[in-house]
Write a protein that holds these residues in place. Structure first.
Motif, short mmCIF file in Angstrom:
data_model
loop_
_atom_site.label_atom_id
_atom_site.label_comp_id
_atom_site.label_asym_id
_atom_site.label_seq_id
_atom_site.Cartn_x
_atom_site.Cartn_y
_atom_site.Cartn_z
N ASN A 256 0.64 -1.11 -0.26
CA ASN A 256 -0.02 -0.14 -0.21
C ASN A 256 0.78 1.36 0.36
OD1 ASN A 256 -2.18 1.83 1.43
ND2 ASN A 256 -2.76 0.73 0.18
N ILE A 257 1.56 1.50 -1.13
CA ILE A 257 1.83 3.21 -1.43
C ILE A 257 1.40 4.23 -0.54
CG2 ILE A 257 2.84 4.65 -2.99
CD1 ILE A 257 3.77 2.33 -2.48
N ASP A 258 2.62 5.12 0.04
CA ASP A 258 1.95 6.37 0.58
C ASP A 258 2.61 7.51 -0.01
OD1 ASP A 258 1.42 8.48 2.11
OD2 ASP A 258 3.01 8.37 3.44
N THR A 259 1.56 8.32 -1.16
CA THR A 259 2.17 8.77 -2.07
C THR A 259 2.80 10.09 -1.40
OG1 THR A 259 -0.05 9.19 -3.75
CG2 THR A 259 2.11 7.09 -3.77
N HIS A 298 16.81 5.31 -3.08
CA HIS A 298 14.86 4.75 -3.54
C HIS A 298 15.22 4.05 -4.80
CE1 HIS A 298 15.44 9.04 -2.13
NE2 HIS A 298 14.15 8.91 -1.09
N ILE A 299 13.92 3.69 -5.06
CA ILE A 299 13.17 3.23 -6.29
C ILE A 299 12.17 3.85 -7.24
CG2 ILE A 299 11.85 1.51 -5.45
CD1 ILE A 299 11.94 -0.09 -7.47
N HIS A 300 12.34 4.17 -8.38
CA HIS A 300 11.79 5.25 -9.02
C HIS A 300 10.60 4.64 -10.42
CE1 HIS A 300 10.84 9.88 -10.51
NE2 HIS A 300 10.92 9.38 -11.52
N PHE A 301 9.09 5.42 -9.94
CA PHE A 301 8.00 4.80 -10.34
C PHE A 301 7.99 5.93 -11.33
CE2 PHE A 301 8.35 2.07 -6.51
CZ PHE A 301 8.27 0.58 -7.48
N THR A 302 7.83 5.27 -11.98
CA THR A 302 6.70 6.14 -13.30
C THR A 302 5.78 5.86 -14.27
OG1 THR A 302 9.07 7.61 -14.13
CG2 THR A 302 7.40 7.83 -15.26
N ASN A 303 4.01 7.09 -13.93
CA ASN A 303 3.48 6.09 -14.50
C ASN A 303 3.09 6.07 -16.15
OD1 ASN A 303 0.77 4.86 -14.22
ND2 ASN A 303 -0.55 6.37 -13.53
N SER A 335 5.01 10.35 -11.05
CA SER A 335 6.42 9.48 -10.34
C SER A 335 6.04 9.94 -9.14
CB SER A 335 7.60 10.06 -11.70
OG SER A 335 7.75 11.63 -11.50
N PHE A 336 6.86 8.74 -8.57
CA PHE A 336 7.16 9.42 -6.91
C PHE A 336 8.69 8.45 -6.57
CE2 PHE A 336 4.13 5.77 -6.96
CZ PHE A 336 4.79 4.38 -5.41
N ASN A 337 9.05 8.60 -6.00
CA ASN A 337 10.25 7.71 -5.52
C ASN A 337 9.86 6.87 -4.00
OD1 ASN A 337 11.80 8.73 -7.32
ND2 ASN A 337 12.68 10.87 -5.85
N LEU A 338 10.35 5.36 -4.06
CA LEU A 338 9.83 4.72 -3.33
C LEU A 338 11.16 4.64 -1.94
CD1 LEU A 338 7.86 3.08 -1.15
CD2 LEU A 338 8.12 1.06 -2.93
#
Length: 658
Positions: A256-259, A298-303, A335-338
Motif C-alpha cells: 500500500n503506497i503512501d504517495t 530510492h526506487i523510482h516509479f513512473t506511470n 512519478s514518485f520515489n519509494l
C-alpha cells in the motif's frame, strides 16, 4: 413426424465435431515442446433435443437427440497452481540470486582453499618470527618485506575484485529494471489484444498462454499478484479476462503506497492497470552511468498511458480513479520515489540491490558487498596503524648505527597511497595500502630491535611536540626520575602529569606558551580539557643494544596474533576479527544455499503438478487422436447409411406395378 433428413443432420454434426477435436489434438501435438503452451480440448455439448416443448409439438414418443456440437476450445489449466508457482518463483529468484552472489564473494576471498588473506597474514607472521631470531640477516629481512608486500597486495586484490563485482551488480540492477519494464509492456500489449477478442465470444487461448508465460517470468524478479477482471461484452464465463498486476510484500500482501507523505496508504500499488491500460516503469536514477558506485536510496516509479505518455492517474482496488502521486502541494504527479527499505518485495531485483548496497531509512549504508568492503578497510587500517606504531617504537639497523630514533613516520612499514590526512578515515584503506617507501628503499629500516635501556632522566622543557599516549594510565604523583620509567616513555620523551590522569589512546598537544596539554578527541570528551605537564628527557644507554636484538620483531608479530585492535565498534585481535568476517559470510552463504534448495524443491513440486495438468502428453494425445478418428469414421459411416436410406426412399420406392 421426424424429418427424413434428421439422421443426416445428426451424423453431420458428429462428423464436424470430431473433426474439430482432431484439429485441436493436432495443435496440441504440434506445440508439445513449446514453452508455456497449455494443452487444449474441445468441450463437447449435446445439441437441443427435438421437439422442443410447445403447444404444437409433433406427437412422437418422447424427444429425440439431435447430436453433438463443439462448445468451446478451452485450456486445461489450474489457476490456483499458477498462484502457488509465482509465489515460490519469486522466493526462489531472491535466494538463488543471493546464493550466486555469495558464491562469487567466496571465490574472491578464497578461504576455502587456504589461499586467501588469512594464509597470507600467517606467512607474514612466520617471517616476523624468523626475523626475531636473525634480525641482522638481509635474507630474513627480505622475506619479511616480500611477505609484507603479499599482505598489502592481497588487501588490494580483495578490495579491487569486490568493487568489480559491485560494479557488475550495478549494471545487473539496471538490466533487470529494463527487463521488468519490457515484461510489463508486453503483458499490457497482450492484455489489450485479449480485451478486443473476448467480447466477441472467443477464447484466445494462445494469447492466454503468452500472457501467463510473461507473468511467470515477471514473478522471478518481484512478488506479484494477478487479479482477473471480465472484459465485458459477450465474453464467455470461462474467459480469463484482463489482468491487473499488484506488487506484493514478503508476506504476500499488497504493498500500500503512501504517495503524499501523510503516513497513510493511498492505494494498493499496481504495476499494470488492465482497465485503463496504464502501466508503471521502474528505474534507479541514483545509479550513475559512469563507473562510480553509489548506494541506492530510492526506487523510482513512473506511470504511463498505453501510448507511453505520462499519466498522473491510476485506479484503486475498486476501480476508482485516484492520483498516482502528489507533491507537497497536493498536485498530482506521474512519478514518485519509494525508499529501498520499503521495497520489500522478494525476487531477484531485491537480492541484487541488497548485494550491491543501499541506504536504509536511518541513512546507514547496508548491503553484502559494502559490509565486506567496510570490514576489509577497517582491518587494513587498524592493522597498518598499530603495526606502524610498534615499528616506530623499535629501532632499525640504521637507527642503531646513527644512535638516535626520531619516532617519525618516514620509516613506517605500511603507508596509504594517497596519504590519509585524517587518522580516523579508514575508507578505502584495503585498496590503497602499500609498503612504506622508506622500507622499500632500505631493508635496514625495518625496526626489529627493541628500545634501548634508559639510564636516567634529565629535566628539559621541550615544547611544540605532539604525543600519543600508549600506557594505560599516568600517576600524577609519580616522579619519572625515580618511578617505573616505562610508564612514562613516549617515543623519546617522558611525560609527567601534574593534574589529571591521562587515559589510554588519547591524542593531545603541548602548548609551549601555557605549558598545558590539550586533549584532542572531542568524540570521547565533549569538552576538551588540559593538564599541566613537565618533560624529562631520557638519557639512553646504547651500550647494551646491538644488531642481534630482535625483540621488536616479536612485538610486530603480536600485532597479528595477540594485540587488541579497534575495528569500528569492536575490539579484538586481527585474526579473530577476520575469522568473524569469514564466519559470518559462510553462515549467510549456507543460509542462501539452503533456502535456494528448499524453495527450489517447493517451486519444482508445484511446477510438476502444473505440468501434470497443463502439459501435453503425446501418449494421451495419440489415444485421443485414435478415439476421435474412430468417432469421425463412425459418423461418416452414419452419413453413408442415411444416404442409402434416402436413396432407397427416393429412387426405389413406388416402383412396384410399373
Amino acid at each position: 413426424m421426424v424429418s427424413t433428413f434428421h439422421g443426416l443432420n445428426t451424423a453431420y454434426r458428429g462428423l464436424m465435431t470430431q473433426q474439430s477435436a482432431l484439429y485441436v489434438t493436432g495443435h496440441n501435438i504440434a506445440n508439445a515442446n513449446t514453452p508455456g503452451y497449455t494443452r487444449q480440448r474441445v468441450n463437447f455439448e449435446t445439441t437441443d433435443a427435438y421437439p422442443a416443448p410447445s403447444r404444437n409439438r409433433p406427437n412422437i414418443p418422447g424427444q429425440l437427440g439431435t447430436g453433438v456440437q463443439a462448445g468451446e476450445i478451452q485450456r486445461i489449466r489450474d489457476h490456483f497452481l499458477d498462484i502457488q508457482y509465482r509465489g515460490q518463483n519469486s522466493k526462489l529468484g531472491y535466494w538463488e540470486a543471493r546464493a550466486n552472489a555469495f558464491s562469487q564473494i567466496e571465490d574472491i576471498m578464497n578461504e576455502l582453499n587456504n589461499e586467501g588473506l588469512a594464509n597470507t597474514i600467517d606467512k607474514f607472521w612466520s617471517a616476523l618470527q624468523d626475523l626475531s631470531t636473525e634480525p641482522n640477516e638481509e635474507g630474513t629481512r627480505r622475506v619479511v618485506l616480500q611477505q609484507g608486500i603479499a599482505v598489502a597486495d592481497t588487501f588490494n586484490y580483495l578490495s579491487e575484485q569486490l568493487q568489480v563485482v559491485q560494479k557488475d551488480y550495478k549494471n545487473e540492477i539496471k538490466v533487470t529494471a529494463g527487463k521488468i519494464n519490457s515484461l510489463i509492456k508486453q503483458i499490457n500489449s497482450v492484455n489489450q489484444q485479449i480485451k478486443s477478442i473476448e467480447p466477441n465470444g472467443y477464447l484466445p487461448n494462445d494469447l492466454y498462454d503468452e500472457r501467463d508465460r510473461l507473468v511467470d517470468e515477471l514473478s522471478t524478479y518481484m512478488n506479484i499478484e494477478v487479479e482477473k477482471k471480465p472484459s465485458g461484452g459477450l465474453s464467455k464465463d470461462i474467459a480469463d479476462g484482463y489482468f491487473n498486476i499488484y506488487l506484493l510484500d514478503d508476506a504476500g500482501k499488497r504493498i500500500n503506497i503512501d504517495t503524499d507523505g501523510d503516513n497513510a496508504g493511498d492505494y494498493d500499488f499496481k504495476l499494470l492497470d488492465g482497465k485503463t491500460d496504464r502501466y508503471v516503469e521502474i528505474s534507479f536514477p541514483e545509479l550513475p552511468d559512469t563507473s562510480d558506485v553509489n548506494p541506492i536510496e530510492h526506487i523510482h516509479f513512473t506511470n504511463r498511458n498505453k501510448d507511453g505518455s505520462l499519466s498522473t492517474k491510476t485506479t484503486d482496488a475498486n476501480g476508482n480513479e485516484v492520483d498516482f502521486a502528489t507533491d507537497s502541494s497536493a498536485v498530482a504527479q506521474s512519478s514518485f520515489n519509494l525508499k529501498i527499505e520499503d521495497f520489500n518485495s522478494p525476487g531477484s531485483l531485491k537480492s541484487f540491490v541488497e548485494t550491491y548496497g543501499y541506504i536504509d531509512n536511518n541513512g546507514n549504508v547496508k548491503g553484502d558487498l559494502p559490509q565486506i568492503l567496510d570490514e576489509l578497510d577497517h582491518m587494513a587500517f587498524s592493522f597498518a596503524e598499530r603495526f606502524n606504531e610498534i615499528n616506530r617504537l623499535g629501532w632499525s639497523l640504521s637507527e642503531i648505527n646513527a644512535g638516535s630514533n626520531d619516532y617519525d613516520t618516514s620509516f613506517d612499514f605500511f603507508e596509504f597511497d594517497p596519504v590519509k590526512t585524517d587518522r580516523y578515515d579508514y575508507k578505502g584503506a584495503a585498496y590503497h595500502i602499500r609498503i612504506g617507501s622508506g622500507i622499500m628503499a632500505d631493508l635496514s629500516n625495518i625496526a626489529a630491535a627493541g628500545a634501548p635501556i634508559i639510564s636516567k632522566y634529565e629535566e628539559n622543557n621541550k615544547t611544540g611536540v605532539t604525543f600519543t599516549l600508549n600506557p594505560p594510565g599516568y600517576d600524577h604523583d609519580a616522579d619519572p626520575s625515580t618511578d617505573n620509567k616505562s610508564n612514562y616513555l613516549i617515543g623519546s620523551e617522558a611525560i609527567y602529569s601534574g593534574t589529571e590522569e591521562l587515559k589510554n589512546g588519547i591524542d593531545y598537544t603541548i602548548d609551549p606558551e601555557t605549558l598545558t596539554v590539550t586533549i584532542k578527541d572531542p568524540s570521547k570528551y565533549p569538552e576538551p580539557y588540559t593538564v599541566k605537564y613537565e618533560i624529562y628527557e631520557p638519557v639512553l644507554d646504547l651500550t647494551q643494544m646491538g644488531e642481534g636484538d630482535g625483540s621488536n620483531a616479536l612485538e610486530l608479530g603480536k600485532v597479528i596474533s595477540d594485540a587488541q585492535l579497534h575495528f569500528g565498534g569492536s575490539r579484538t585481535t586481527l585474526r579473530s576479527f577476520y575469522q568473524g568476517v569469514i564466519g559470518e559470510m559462510g553462515v549467510q552463504a549456507y543460509e542462501a544455499n539452503r533456502m535456494t534448495t528448499n524453495t527450489g524443491i517447493l517451486r519444482d513440486s508445484v511446477e510438476n503438478k502444473r505440468a501434470s495438468v497443463s502439459n501435453v502428453s503425446l501418449d494421451e494425445e495419440m489415444t485421443n487422436m485414435i478415439q476421435f478418428q474412430h468417432a469421425y469414421n463412425a459418423a461418416a459411416r452414419m452419413i453413408t447409411l442415411v444416404d442409402e436410406t434416402l436413396d432407397r426412399i427416393i429412387n426405389n420406392m413406388g416402383l412396384v406395378g410399373r
